[in-house]
Design a protein around this motif. Structure first.
Motif, PDB file in Angstrom:
ATOM      1  N   GLU A  46      36.944  -3.571  47.112  1.00 59.16           N
ATOM      2  CA  GLU A  46      36.526  -2.258  46.608  1.00 59.16           C
ATOM      3  C   GLU A  46      35.041  -2.217  46.268  1.00 59.16           C
ATOM      4  OE1 GLU A  46      39.247  -1.168  43.516  1.00 59.16           O
ATOM      5  OE2 GLU A  46      40.886  -0.926  44.967  1.00 59.16           O
ATOM      6  N   ALA A  47      34.544  -3.308  45.739  1.00 58.34           N
ATOM      7  CA  ALA A  47      33.112  -3.344  45.418  1.00 58.34           C
ATOM      8  C   ALA A  47      32.287  -3.201  46.694  1.00 58.34           C
ATOM      9  CB  ALA A  47      32.776  -4.649  44.698  1.00 58.34           C
ATOM     10  N   VAL A  48      32.679  -3.927  47.720  1.00 52.92           N
ATOM     11  CA  VAL A  48      31.950  -3.832  48.993  1.00 52.92           C
ATOM     12  C   VAL A  48      32.131  -2.450  49.610  1.00 52.92           C
ATOM     13  CG1 VAL A  48      31.753  -4.773  51.332  1.00 52.92           C
ATOM     14  CG2 VAL A  48      32.154  -6.312  49.401  1.00 52.92           C
ATOM     15  N   ALA A  49      33.358  -1.942  49.570  1.00 53.26           N
ATOM     16  CA  ALA A  49      33.629  -0.636  50.181  1.00 53.26           C
ATOM     17  C   ALA A  49      32.831   0.468  49.486  1.00 53.26           C
ATOM     18  CB  ALA A  49      35.130  -0.338  50.118  1.00 53.26           C
ATOM     19  N   GLN A  50      32.759   0.406  48.151  1.00 48.33           N
ATOM     20  CA  GLN A  50      31.958   1.383  47.418  1.00 48.33           C
ATOM     21  C   GLN A  50      30.492   1.312  47.858  1.00 48.33           C
ATOM     22  OE1 GLN A  50      32.099   3.353  44.275  1.00 48.33           O
ATOM     23  NE2 GLN A  50      34.316   3.564  44.428  1.00 48.33           N
ATOM     24  N   ALA A  51      29.984   0.108  47.957  1.00 51.98           N
ATOM     25  CA  ALA A  51      28.570  -0.041  48.351  1.00 51.98           C
ATOM     26  C   ALA A  51      28.341   0.554  49.732  1.00 51.98           C
ATOM     27  CB  ALA A  51      28.170  -1.517  48.308  1.00 51.98           C
ATOM     28  N   LEU A  52      29.283   0.305  50.661  1.00 49.80           N
ATOM     29  CA  LEU A  52      29.119   0.841  52.019  1.00 49.80           C
ATOM     30  C   LEU A  52      29.268   2.359  52.032  1.00 49.80           C
ATOM     31  CD1 LEU A  52      30.972  -1.854  54.167  1.00 49.80           C
ATOM     32  CD2 LEU A  52      28.557  -1.731  53.525  1.00 49.80           C
ATOM     33  N   ALA A  53      30.191   2.882  51.232  1.00 46.95           N
ATOM     34  CA  ALA A  53      30.350   4.342  51.166  1.00 46.95           C
ATOM     35  C   ALA A  53      29.074   4.982  50.615  1.00 46.95           C
ATOM     36  CB  ALA A  53      31.555   4.698  50.303  1.00 46.95           C
ATOM     37  N   ILE A  54      28.464   4.329  49.654  1.00 46.26           N
ATOM     38  CA  ILE A  54      27.201   4.849  49.096  1.00 46.26           C
ATOM     39  C   ILE A  54      26.116   4.830  50.173  1.00 46.26           C
ATOM     40  CG2 ILE A  54      25.342   4.309  47.474  1.00 46.26           C
ATOM     41  CD1 ILE A  54      27.634   3.295  45.558  1.00 46.26           C
ATOM     42  N   ILE A  55      26.016   3.721  50.874  1.00 45.40           N
ATOM     43  CA  ILE A  55      24.984   3.605  51.913  1.00 45.40           C
ATOM     44  C   ILE A  55      25.208   4.649  53.000  1.00 45.40           C
ATOM     45  CG2 ILE A  55      24.199   2.110  53.810  1.00 45.40           C
ATOM     46  CD1 ILE A  55      24.705  -0.275  51.870  1.00 45.40           C
ATOM     47  N   ASP A  56      26.447   4.783  53.426  1.00 51.34           N
ATOM     48  CA  ASP A  56      26.724   5.669  54.561  1.00 51.34           C
ATOM     49  C   ASP A  56      26.492   7.138  54.221  1.00 51.34           C
ATOM     50  OD1 ASP A  56      27.712   4.737  57.266  1.00 51.34           O
ATOM     51  OD2 ASP A  56      28.868   6.588  57.035  1.00 51.34           O
ATOM     52  N   ASN A  57      26.561   7.459  52.943  1.00 54.75           N
ATOM     53  CA  ASN A  57      26.362   8.851  52.502  1.00 54.75           C
ATOM     54  C   ASN A  57      25.015   9.059  51.841  1.00 54.75           C
ATOM     55  OD1 ASN A  57      28.993  10.356  52.965  1.00 54.75           O
ATOM     56  ND2 ASN A  57      29.732   8.467  51.999  1.00 54.75           N
ATOM     57  N   ASN A  58      24.115   8.129  52.011  1.00 50.96           N
ATOM     58  CA  ASN A  58      22.854   8.221  51.271  1.00 50.96           C
ATOM     59  C   ASN A  58      21.879   9.222  51.905  1.00 50.96           C
ATOM     60  OD1 ASN A  58      21.293   7.516  49.049  1.00 50.96           O
ATOM     61  ND2 ASN A  58      20.018   6.209  50.337  1.00 50.96           N
ATOM     62  N   ARG A  59      22.258  10.490  51.822  1.00 50.27           N
ATOM     63  CA  ARG A  59      21.414  11.588  52.306  1.00 50.27           C
ATOM     64  C   ARG A  59      20.562  12.134  51.155  1.00 50.27           C
ATOM     65  NH1 ARG A  59      24.224  10.023  55.879  1.00 50.27           N
ATOM     66  NH2 ARG A  59      22.431   8.686  56.010  1.00 50.27           N
ATOM     67  N   THR A  60      19.709  13.059  51.525  1.00 51.30           N
ATOM     68  CA  THR A  60      18.891  13.784  50.536  1.00 51.30           C
ATOM     69  C   THR A  60      19.116  15.274  50.748  1.00 51.30           C
ATOM     70  OG1 THR A  60      17.240  12.038  50.518  1.00 51.30           O
ATOM     71  CG2 THR A  60      16.526  14.197  49.746  1.00 51.30           C
ATOM     72  N   TRP A  61      19.310  15.983  49.635  1.00 52.42           N
ATOM     73  CA  TRP A  61      19.579  17.423  49.724  1.00 52.42           C
ATOM     74  C   TRP A  61      18.556  18.195  48.901  1.00 52.42           C
ATOM     75  CZ3 TRP A  61      23.300  13.754  48.138  1.00 52.42           C
ATOM     76  CH2 TRP A  61      24.196  13.356  49.138  1.00 52.42           C
ATOM     77  N   GLN A  62      18.482  19.478  49.212  1.00 51.55           N
ATOM     78  CA  GLN A  62      17.627  20.339  48.388  1.00 51.55           C
ATOM     79  C   GLN A  62      18.315  21.692  48.214  1.00 51.55           C
ATOM     80  OE1 GLN A  62      13.987  20.430  50.596  1.00 51.55           O
ATOM     81  NE2 GLN A  62      14.766  21.824  52.162  1.00 51.55           N
ATOM     82  N   ILE A  63      17.940  22.386  47.128  1.00 48.13           N
ATOM     83  CA  ILE A  63      18.544  23.696  46.897  1.00 48.13           C
ATOM     84  C   ILE A  63      17.894  24.702  47.844  1.00 48.13           C
ATOM     85  CG2 ILE A  63      19.281  23.263  44.543  1.00 48.13           C
ATOM     86  CD1 ILE A  63      16.884  24.808  43.553  1.00 48.13           C
ATOM     87  N   LYS A  64      18.641  25.737  48.187  1.00 51.46           N
ATOM     88  CA  LYS A  64      18.175  26.695  49.192  1.00 51.46           C
ATOM     89  C   LYS A  64      17.313  27.803  48.611  1.00 51.46           C
ATOM     90  CE  LYS A  64      20.434  27.550  52.868  1.00 51.46           C
ATOM     91  NZ  LYS A  64      21.387  27.965  53.914  1.00 51.46           N
ATOM     92  N   ARG A  65      17.369  27.999  47.286  1.00 54.38           N
ATOM     93  CA  ARG A  65      16.496  29.008  46.665  1.00 54.38           C
ATOM     94  C   ARG A  65      16.190  28.576  45.236  1.00 54.38           C
ATOM     95  NH1 ARG A  65      21.560  30.307  47.310  1.00 54.38           N
ATOM     96  NH2 ARG A  65      21.247  30.844  49.486  1.00 54.38           N
ATOM     97  N   PRO A  66      15.056  29.037  44.713  1.00 51.17           N
ATOM     98  CA  PRO A  66      14.627  28.578  43.383  1.00 51.17           C
ATOM     99  C   PRO A  66      15.587  29.011  42.279  1.00 51.17           C
ATOM    100  CG  PRO A  66      12.802  29.596  44.580  1.00 51.17           C
ATOM    101  CD  PRO A  66      14.046  29.903  45.357  1.00 51.17           C
ATOM    102  N   CYS A  67      15.465  28.371  41.146  1.00 53.56           N
ATOM    103  CA  CYS A  67      16.248  28.617  39.931  1.00 53.56           C
ATOM    104  C   CYS A  67      17.715  28.206  40.121  1.00 53.56           C
ATOM    105  CB  CYS A  67      16.157  30.080  39.488  1.00 53.56           C
ATOM    106  SG  CYS A  67      14.476  30.523  38.973  1.00 53.56           S
ATOM    107  N   GLU A  68      18.419  28.184  38.999  1.00 52.59           N
ATOM    108  CA  GLU A  68      19.830  27.799  39.031  1.00 52.59           C
ATOM    109  C   GLU A  68      20.636  28.798  39.859  1.00 52.59           C
ATOM    110  OE1 GLU A  68      21.205  27.470  35.012  1.00 52.59           O
ATOM    111  OE2 GLU A  68      20.574  25.395  34.849  1.00 52.59           O
ATOM    112  N   PRO A  69      21.647  28.332  40.590  1.00 47.30           N
ATOM    113  CA  PRO A  69      22.531  29.259  41.299  1.00 47.30           C
ATOM    114  C   PRO A  69      23.573  29.828  40.330  1.00 47.30           C
ATOM    115  CG  PRO A  69      23.256  27.020  41.664  1.00 47.30           C
ATOM    116  CD  PRO A  69      22.027  26.924  40.794  1.00 47.30           C
ATOM    117  N   GLN A  70      24.155  30.938  40.731  1.00 51.37           N
ATOM    118  CA  GLN A  70      25.223  31.518  39.914  1.00 51.37           C
ATOM    119  C   GLN A  70      26.541  30.895  40.367  1.00 51.37           C
ATOM    120  OE1 GLN A  70      25.408  35.796  40.012  1.00 51.37           O
ATOM    121  NE2 GLN A  70      26.730  35.912  38.228  1.00 51.37           N
ATOM    122  N   LEU A  71      26.883  29.783  39.769  1.00 53.10           N
ATOM    123  CA  LEU A  71      28.045  29.023  40.225  1.00 53.10           C
ATOM    124  C   LEU A  71      29.330  29.844  40.120  1.00 53.10           C
ATOM    125  CD1 LEU A  71      27.379  25.474  38.748  1.00 53.10           C
ATOM    126  CD2 LEU A  71      26.955  26.304  41.071  1.00 53.10           C
TER     127      LEU A  71
END
Lengths: 433, 433, 433
Positions: free
Chosen positions: C342-367
């Motif tokens: 599980e420790a190894v699998a977690q590390a690989l899942a983290i690596i495989d999903n290590n993307r970068t995201w950004q919000i599409k418009r300024p300020c907080e969204p109305q969740l």
């Protein structure tokens, strides 16, 4: 007179203004905000009040309708008044829809709010984005409510209108700006509402009397939606000009001093704010941006990225009276407001004087020959000479005022006059960027 | 023989030299400095003595006149000798103007110096830049002074002449220089004066016998004004060539080891100095540059910006005998001087060997096949093999010798011979910059 | 299905495979390695077995001959069997030369190995690069050996042949690779041998069933010489493609979790490994690279410079049974293997999903308006909303998944599904590099 570290006494005046504004029932929109801004305009004649029409899209949000409330009363089975808006505007759930119904106590439960652990406090509850109505009462009052039929009357409506906010620009020698933002949307509460606008107003009055390097922008908005609307209208300008700034909130009690840095920390606001609080109250508390809760959420949002920190006395959600009727004008005091004012004023004085200097020739200067040793020996003389030599030793054209003070471990209010003497004594010169 | 970590015994010799120099009455200028430099020339034949004329402008300062003192005596109402310069040259305020006056005890007060908390110590007092005269006595002696008329005679004058200093250049394979600076302007005191020049002289003798990478510059100056004059004459050269260096002062007692980094810290001097002290005395004390007090004030000044740190035993102002007659040659000992010498010598050996290496082929080398495992098993074998493998693991062409030692947590004196074996074994190669 | 944080139960299966592989007498070369790799091929049909001929130069090393051992027995004066290879393959010094001699007990001493402090343990001893033979026995057995003539018979030979290793490539959407390396050269020991290959095989089976971003390379080699040979054959490819990876060893006991970073630390492997262990076992131990001991010595060598860290349960040399017959399949358990997996699998899942995201418009969204507030209120709701807002507040297009989780102090397995919701809700977008 350039912006310096001498600050006026504002505590009593500010507390008086808070008392004046206390009864007004503010909300996100409507007459309460307008009345509050009109009062502030009497103090700050150049304050400009603006409006944004209900229904306007501001980024991901829509400006809500105005809330007009005229009265609200909950009466019991024997006609006794359980809660009346005229006694305390916290009694009605903020932004409640109108209602006129008879209900059993049981039916009423979903519309009643109280705090079992603070039996004498009326809680502050709102429902901005889901139509709802309700009454807030003390737990003591609730415990006394007997079975039977109750009558709930709220004479309120939501109408198309505007969202109001106000701003004030105090020009400096440069167009670069320092932003001070506070909010005007909570009903009768003192630390988490009125302390903000009255301290911000006092800071504006003080700034207006100085000869400032930076231009200062003071913003009074309804929290969240108002700040989002403000950012929406001014995004490019704010991003272009803002070099530093603070959200001013919960700044009037006598307990602690608190600092919440900007999202990325390390900005001019963060450096100046920490240095100021270190002078004013070395035991101040620093909070993580993860505990943010006011309009820095918008100003520091990705895509806005303004360097806005928060200077507070006891931070929201960190004191038991928060968001209750106990947050009143005995909790907020003249000395509490004065302390908050001084923390902000120190931070602004640091920012406005944040220059970089360098020595004009290598090696230590001969301070004695230039009269820079104090002519009369005092017990502070040794420390002052040490500070003078430390200023000179680090005046390398790289450290700015803030880093200089931190490096030589001396208070900015002590360092600035000594820098001035060294400039006059032809030892230092200003570095032009 | 390249500069290595083998160091000679110099304690007794250095202490003998300190005893020779003890009686000389040094000051910023005058015969005392010249006599001291002439003595050092007998040890270091290539030492060059230079002079700067009184009245010469050196940056913000003017070279003062020479002070010639022939005698000084304070006698009491009954003709008893209260203080005589021949007994201890600390009895007269340094740089005193001449005087021959009778005064009442009361009139004498402003010219008398003693230390109530150290009743047996004669304090060391100077008045360089304000004409003044005075006598320094023990508090015990002062307490015994009865009312009446006293006679103060100081046979001294200030004459146009020169400020003297000396330097010695020991050429290495490169013109880049390491600077060692010490001062020669205090009268009969041991740790805060003589320990500096005698240790610096021993270091120079040792350096002169090695085959060095760097050129070494040894500087003997009157403190402050001498260092300023030296910087003034050599600024461009010093800035161009100096890669590291130390001020050597208070380096002869047996108590602690102390380090004061250069202004910006992190220079080669700082890194080597800390690594050396970590080997010699892991419990050494580090002081802030804010507590500086010797010629690093000039060398590290903005506009000079030399990477000069200070290596000391017990730092000036940190021991009770400082600046009193108690700072004598019982406080400074042969073992104290030896320890100080070793700390400086280690730092210089580290600097002189601060190369960068890289492995010649990927993966671990087969140490066994190359005889790099010790042929006879010793109890240190495992550690030595571990150090060999660690050197190889970090020989990435980026870490220099200092960073390598710090990273693999091994003493530089252990690492260097192993690096040499790995170079000879074709495992490592020197990185040419 | 993209690589996620849901992991299968593999403990019992992996333990069964370890039991199957237990009796095989592995060494650097020879039939034991081949038999082990053949077993792994039955689990992982795409596993490719490769060979390098004896005598091949691989960097500073030469591939050794194959070791063929058929039997080994030490008999005592009365014909009693002291040690027999069929009872435990640790009884013979690994890579022993053949012998058939009679010796006195005294002559035998230099060929006998035992552990006085662990009287019941047979030690694991090898002599790979110096011809030698020997027997390993428990101290208890040794203490019972009486004087007299012993017969030592080892039927073994060293023959020209090959060194074997195996690898398995599981292609992802990009050619960039994650490397998992483990070793197959120790005889019957459990934590320090079999836990590595059986956990690595389980990870490979799991990875093969997912839709991965990265390509995964699994490597099974004899330790040291095998890894060196592997690096020698694939250096350019490994340097070009490897973005992260782990050495998997000592990963099957139930005691601690351990992490050993890559040489320079701070790589993707280090960041993901620490974040994974922080989720799985917050009290995990971190070791310095100075305590390294497996094939990270080659992968992290200067000139190879792969970002390879080690994820372990109880680290080699940190538990008493290490390198003895006590390191057996009672020490290694199904739950121990599951935890390591599980420790190894977690590390690989983290690596495989290590993307970068950004919000599409300024300020907080109305969740609320987007249904991103949970529809059913749960006790975790407040924390989940807070995490949603924190993701949005830090989605600045600069922080990657790992830094985001660390900054907002939230577990990666909680953050990823919320990011997914925010992507679907048009609040976030993926940053394309």
């Amino acid at each position: 007179m350039p912006l310096g570290f001498e600050t006026p006494e504002i505590g009593e005046t500010a507390h008086g203004r808070a008392r004046d504004l206390w009864p007004v029932c503010r909300s996100l929109t409507g007459p309460g905000v307008r009345e509050t801004l009109a009062y502030l305009q009497k103090i700050l004649p150049d304050l400009q009040v603006h409006s944004v029409r209900s229904g306007t899209k501001v980024f991901d949000w829509t400006v809500p309708k105005e809330w007009h409330i005229r009265s609200a009363r909950l009466t019991g089975p024997d006609g006794e008044v359980v809660a009346d808006f005229v006694d305390n505007n916290l009694h009605v759930v903020g932004y409640s829809v109108g209602v006129d119904r008879e209900l059993s106590l049981e039916e009423l439960e979903g519309h009643l709010y109280s705090l079992p652990e603070q039996p004498d406090a009326i809680p502050y509850i709102t429902s901005y984005y889901k139509p709802h109505w309700g009454f807030c009462v003390s737990q003591a009052a609730r415990d006394g409510m007997k079975p039977g039929m109750y009558r709930a009357v709220i004479d309120a409506e939501h109408v198309d209108g505007v969202l109001n906010y106000a701003d004030l620009i105090i020009p400096g020698r440069t167009e670069e700006e320092v932003l001070i933002s506070t909010y005007v949307c909570h009903p009768s509460m003192a630390n988490n509402e009125l302390s903000g606008p009255v301290v911000a107003a006092a800071v504006a009055e003080w700034i207006a009397q100085q000869d400032n390097h930076y231009t200062y922008r003071f913003v009074f908005v309804p929290e969240t939606i108002g700040a989002i609307a403000y950012v929406h209208e001014h995004l490019d300008l704010l991003r272009l000009r803002t070099v530093a700034g603070y959200v001013i909130t919960c700044i009037g009690d006598d307990r602690s001093y608190s600092f919440l840095p900007s999202r990325e920390d390390g900005t001019l606001s963060d450096r100046a704010g920490r240095l100021a609080l270190n002078s004013v109250a070395p035991d101040y508390k620093t909070f993580s941006f993860l505990t943010r809760g006011s309009d820095e959420r918008q100003y520091c949002s990705p895509g806005v990225d303004l360097p806005i920190a928060s200077i507070m006395r006891t931070k929201y959600a960190e004191y038991p009276e928060y968001h209750t009727s106990l947050d009143d004008l005995t909790l907020v005091t003249p000395s509490g407001l004065q302390g908050g004012f001084e923390a902000v004023a120190q931070a602004l004085a640091i920012i406005d004087n944040n220059r970089t200097w360098q020595i004009k020739r290598p090696c230590e200067p001969q301070l004695g020959a230039r009269g820079l040793y104090p002519s009369v020996s005092t017990k502070n003389k040794a420390q002052q000479v040490r500070t003078l030599l430390n200023i000179v030793a680090y005046a390398d054209g790289k450290l700015d005022f803030i880093d200089l003070c931190r490096t030589i471990e001396a208070p900015p209010a002590d360092v600035l006059p000594l820098v001035q003497k060294l400039l006059e004594g032809d030892v230092l010169e200003l570095v032009m960027f």
